[in-house]
Design a protein around this motif. Structure first.
Motif, PDB file in Angstrom:
ATOM      1  N   PHE A 191       0.801  -1.225  -0.169  1.00 20.31           N
ATOM      2  CA  PHE A 191      -0.071  -0.050   0.079  1.00 20.31           C
ATOM      3  C   PHE A 191       0.863   1.168  -0.022  1.00 20.31           C
ATOM      4  O   PHE A 191       0.394   2.047  -0.595  1.00 20.31           O
ATOM      5  CB  PHE A 191      -0.917   0.084   1.139  1.00 20.31           C
ATOM      6  N   SER A 192       2.030   1.325   0.947  1.00 17.18           N
ATOM      7  CA  SER A 192       2.705   2.544   0.701  1.00 17.18           C
ATOM      8  C   SER A 192       3.723   2.546  -0.389  1.00 17.18           C
ATOM      9  O   SER A 192       3.542   3.702  -1.079  1.00 17.18           O
ATOM     10  CB  SER A 192       3.955   2.411   1.803  1.00 17.18           C
ATOM     11  N   GLN A 193       3.864   1.563  -1.098  1.00 15.77           N
ATOM     12  CA  GLN A 193       4.354   1.594  -2.651  1.00 15.77           C
ATOM     13  C   GLN A 193       3.332   2.206  -3.536  1.00 15.77           C
ATOM     14  O   GLN A 193       3.764   3.104  -4.257  1.00 15.77           O
ATOM     15  CB  GLN A 193       4.751   0.379  -3.166  1.00 15.77           C
ATOM     16  N   LYS A 194       2.030   1.861  -3.469  1.00 18.60           N
ATOM     17  CA  LYS A 194       1.278   2.404  -4.510  1.00 18.60           C
ATOM     18  C   LYS A 194       0.743   3.636  -4.389  1.00 18.60           C
ATOM     19  O   LYS A 194       0.732   4.590  -5.174  1.00 18.60           O
ATOM     20  CB  LYS A 194      -0.084   1.495  -4.088  1.00 18.60           C
ATOM     21  N   VAL A 195       0.731   4.218  -2.936  1.00 22.73           N
ATOM     22  CA  VAL A 195       0.455   5.593  -2.762  1.00 22.73           C
ATOM     23  C   VAL A 195       1.490   6.577  -3.018  1.00 22.73           C
ATOM     24  O   VAL A 195       1.443   7.372  -3.710  1.00 22.73           O
ATOM     25  CB  VAL A 195       0.081   5.699  -1.202  1.00 22.73           C
ATOM     26  N   ALA A 196       2.853   6.145  -2.863  1.00 19.60           N
ATOM     27  CA  ALA A 196       3.950   6.810  -3.404  1.00 19.60           C
ATOM     28  C   ALA A 196       4.100   7.065  -4.840  1.00 19.60           C
ATOM     29  O   ALA A 196       4.249   8.237  -5.190  1.00 19.60           O
ATOM     30  CB  ALA A 196       5.421   6.230  -2.613  1.00 19.60           C
TER      31      ALA A 196
END
Length: 731
Positions: A191-196
């Motif tokens: 999820f952190s990767q997608k948001v970044a």
């Protein structure tokens, strides 16, 4: 606080060293030493705070949910790549303009961008997303129908989702570069990767859209300006044509093109120019014809006649006939018929020549008159046109104003039209100054919690809290902790410190000459020897602020030390309210100080010997109804004087100062006062009040003695520990 003012300081006897009884304060302690002293005194508080914070930090760290941080790196250039030579409506940023980058960083943290990312990732209606970040579901926007959020609250949910993303995103510019890291932290690595990555991509899209919107706004604005400029141009042209029709102003179109293009010219001006040129030519022709006419006036010599072919032929024939006539005249007479025929021919030729010359002269004159008439006609026409041209110039003033307005409006319209075309081309190219350098990868390990960093923070926080508590406790604590505070807080010269002894009576401790108690009072005796020129004061009183501070023990010890110095000493129990000296001698207090103060003169009956300590003592005597009334008279002063006739030193065990008038009365009758202060036993403010009472009584305070001192409880050690103690002091 300055305990003693100069007006209240008791005067020292003449010839004594200038040692003040009470000083304003001790030497200033360096700040580092003072802080170190506070830390050592309250070390257990500081250590406890540090340990508690460390344990709390460890527990919190272990209970924290692991979080993962994904980072995407983008490059923000000052200038976008120029695909065309046309410029947009946005201002170009200079190299030194740092506001540009600060603006970009602010845009990266904007609410609109966060809500756009939330909408793209479909987080607005994602229950797991709100649950992950602990959002309160009691908000009406999260009301559910059939297991789904109601559409009415979507705008509010989108705002909340954007706020959540903003709180967990970090924009970190790389110093001295154009690179910016976009970091997002959450409990899910993917999820952190997608948001970044979505954050970086949407920032680029919004940047492009913002440029297009700015260009579109500029195009719309220019389009409105073009419409207005076109209306102004048409109106000015209509005014120009209408005025030209009214004033009958007819101008020829401009000639040439580009830089060689000339302004419009009126018909009158062109006609005047043409006629003026014709007039100049007519004048030249008239002058030439006049010259020929004047020359023709001279017969036979006219240039026209000389150039005439017929006249030249006649003159040639006459010359031939004249030659033939002259030949005949050589032989014949004029009447000779052939001669007369030749003469008649010659005369006829002369008449023909005359007629031809006359005809030529008339032709020159006619030509001259014609040239003069043509010149006059042209001159009259030119003069008329001049008047018309001047009138046209007067009527063309307003026409020129209208013409200038038309030219200005046309130039403005052409410029706006060109700019409109350029913006249209520049806006359609879609250049961008932001590029993704490194997209975010799925983080392989949690970014938080970090055990070592959290423990370090907890230790620092504990140290800060402990230091704050120690400082607060130090400010609230008024107890006298160590010998240095006697002088620093009370303003008293320190005579010495007495260790606290336990398990042995003070009298027994004094009998042991190797005890620490004896050593301490020997040091105090030595200090007293420097208070006057003649050494230890001959009469002195020992007092304290309140009972049980060790004043009676101090009085007994000082008397004992002086006696062991081969001095005759008498110890007087001045505490007639709570006597204690008689207990040390094993006698009662039926006779003593109160008897003498009441009028008895025989001092010998009032004293008793303390053989083991080598001194004489006087008990307090019977307890009087009011001891202060006995001390008010002059009998105490007489007693001290009589005792000094027999003894080298008189030591009075004085009552406490606070609440009683006895101690100030006794202090005013002796040479000096030794003030006993219990370590960790009394507040410094109370001691200052008691000292002020003594000073008001004009007492000479020799110094202070710190009693019941424990080195292990002091602010800093003194290199040794006292191991003895003594029982409860009654005095």
């Amino acid at each position: 606080m300055n305990l003693v003012s100069p007006t209240l300081r008791p005067a020292t006897p003449a010839g004594t060293p200038n040692l003040p009884a009470v000083v304003a304060g001790g030497d200033a302690i360096p700040a580092i030493r003072q802080y170190l002293r506070i830390a050592l005194r309250w070390r257990y508080v500081i250590i406890g705070s540090v340990v508690a914070c460390a344990i709390l930090g460890l527990v919190i760290t272990l209970l924290m949910t692991p979080k993962f941080t994904a980072a995407a790196t983008i490059e923000i250039s000052r200038e976008a790549s120029q695909v065309t030579n046309f410029q947009g409506v946005e201002r170009e940023t200079s190299v030194a303009d740092q506001e540009f980058y600060q603006t970009q960083y602010g845009l990266l943290r904007s609410r609109v961008l966060a809500e756009r990312v939330a909408a793209q990732l479909r987080l607005v209606d994602n229950k797991a997303f709100y649950k992950q970040f602990g959002v309160d579901q009691d908000n009406p926007a999260f009301r559910e129908v059939n297991g789904r959020y109601v559409p009415a609250g979507r705008a509010e949910r989108q705002r909340i989702a954007g706020e959540i993303l903003i709180k967990n995103v970090a924009v970190e510019p790389t110093r001295l570069s154009r690179l910016v890291a976009i970091k997002f932290t959450s409990a899910g690595a993917v999820f952190s990767q997608k948001v970044a990555n979505a954050w970086a991509e949407n920032f680029i899209q919004t940047n492009l859209e913002r440029k297009v919107q700015a260009t579109s706004y500029g195009r719309n604005l220019l389009q409105r300006e073009l419409g207005q400029a076109k209306e102004r141009l048409d109106e000015s042209q209509r005014q120009l044509v209408t005025y030209a029709e009214q004033q009958r102003i007819i101008n020829l179109p401009a000639q040439g093109s580009g830089e060689n293009q000339t302004a419009e010219r009126s018909i009158v001006a062109d006609e005047l120019a043409s006629l003026n040129a014709a007039l100049s030519q007519a004048t030249a022709d008239r002058i030439q014809a006049e010259a020929r006419f004047r020359e023709a006036g001279r017969a036979g010599s006219s240039a026209e006649a000389l150039r005439n072919q017929a006249i030249n032929m006649l003159r040639q024939r006459r010359a031939e006939a004249a030659a033939d006539y002259q030949k005949l005249m050589v032989q014949f007479e004029p009447d000779y018929p052939p001669a007369r025929a030749l003469q008649s021919q010659i005369d006829q030729l002369d008449r023909s020549i005359a007629r031809e010359e006359s005809r030529v002269s008339g032709s020159v004159q006619a030509e001259y008159r014609q040239a003069a008439e043509r010149e006059n006609g042209l001159r009259q026409r030119v003069e008329g046109l001049k008047s018309n041209y001047l009138d046209l110039r007067r009527r063309s003033i307003q026409y020129n104003i209208y013409q200038q307005e038309v030219d200005t409006n046309r130039a403005l319209y052409d410029g706006l039209l060109q700019r409109f075309k350029e913006i249209g081309v520049a806006g359609g190219v879609g250049v961008n100054n932001v590029a993704i350098v490194d997209p975010a990868d799925v983080p392989q390990k949690p970014s938080s919690p970090r055990m070592l960093i959290n423990l370090a923070i907890a230790l620092l926080a504990g140290l800060a809290i402990g230091g704050g508590l120690a400082f607060a406790l130090e400010q609230m604590d008024e107890a006298i902790a160590d010998p240095s505070e006697v002088e620093r807080r009370l303003g008293l010269p320190l005579l010495g410190s007495v260790p606290k002894v336990e398990g042995v009576a003070p009298r027994d401790a004094l009998l042991d000459r190797k005890s620490d108690l004896v050593d301490a009072y020997l040091a105090i005796q030595t200090s007293l020897a420097f208070t006057t020129e003649h050494g230890v004061p001959r009469s002195l009183a020992v007092t304290s602020t309140r009972p049980a501070e060790g004043k009676s023990t101090t009085a007994l010890a000082l008397a004992t030390m002086l006696a062991r110095a081969h001095k005759t000493v008498i110890l007087v129990d001045g505490d007639m309210r709570s006597p204690s000296v008689h207990h040390l001698g094993g006698v009662d207090h039926d006779r003593g100080l109160s008897n003498y103060l009441a009028g008895q003169e025989d001092i010998g009956q009032l004293t008793f010997e303390m053989q083991d300590l080598g001194l004489t003592a006087m008990s307090a005597g019977p307890i009087p109804p009011n001891a202060a009334e006995l001390l008010t008279g002059h009998r105490l002063q007489q007693l001290v004087a009589k005792l000094l006739e027999t003894f080298d030193h008189v030591v009075i065990d004085s009552p406490p100062v606070m609440g009683l008038a006895d101690a100030p009365l006794i202090a005013s009758r002796v040479e000096g006062v030794v003030y006993a202060v219990e370590s960790h036993g009394i507040r410094s403010s109370i001691v200052k009040t008691a000292l002020q009472r003594l000073l008001l009584a004009n007492a000479h305070i020799l110094g202070g003695v710190l009693t019941k001192f424990e080195a292990r409880k002091a602010h800093y050690g003194y290199g040794y520990e006292y191991g003895y103690g003594y029982g409860r002091d009654k005095g």
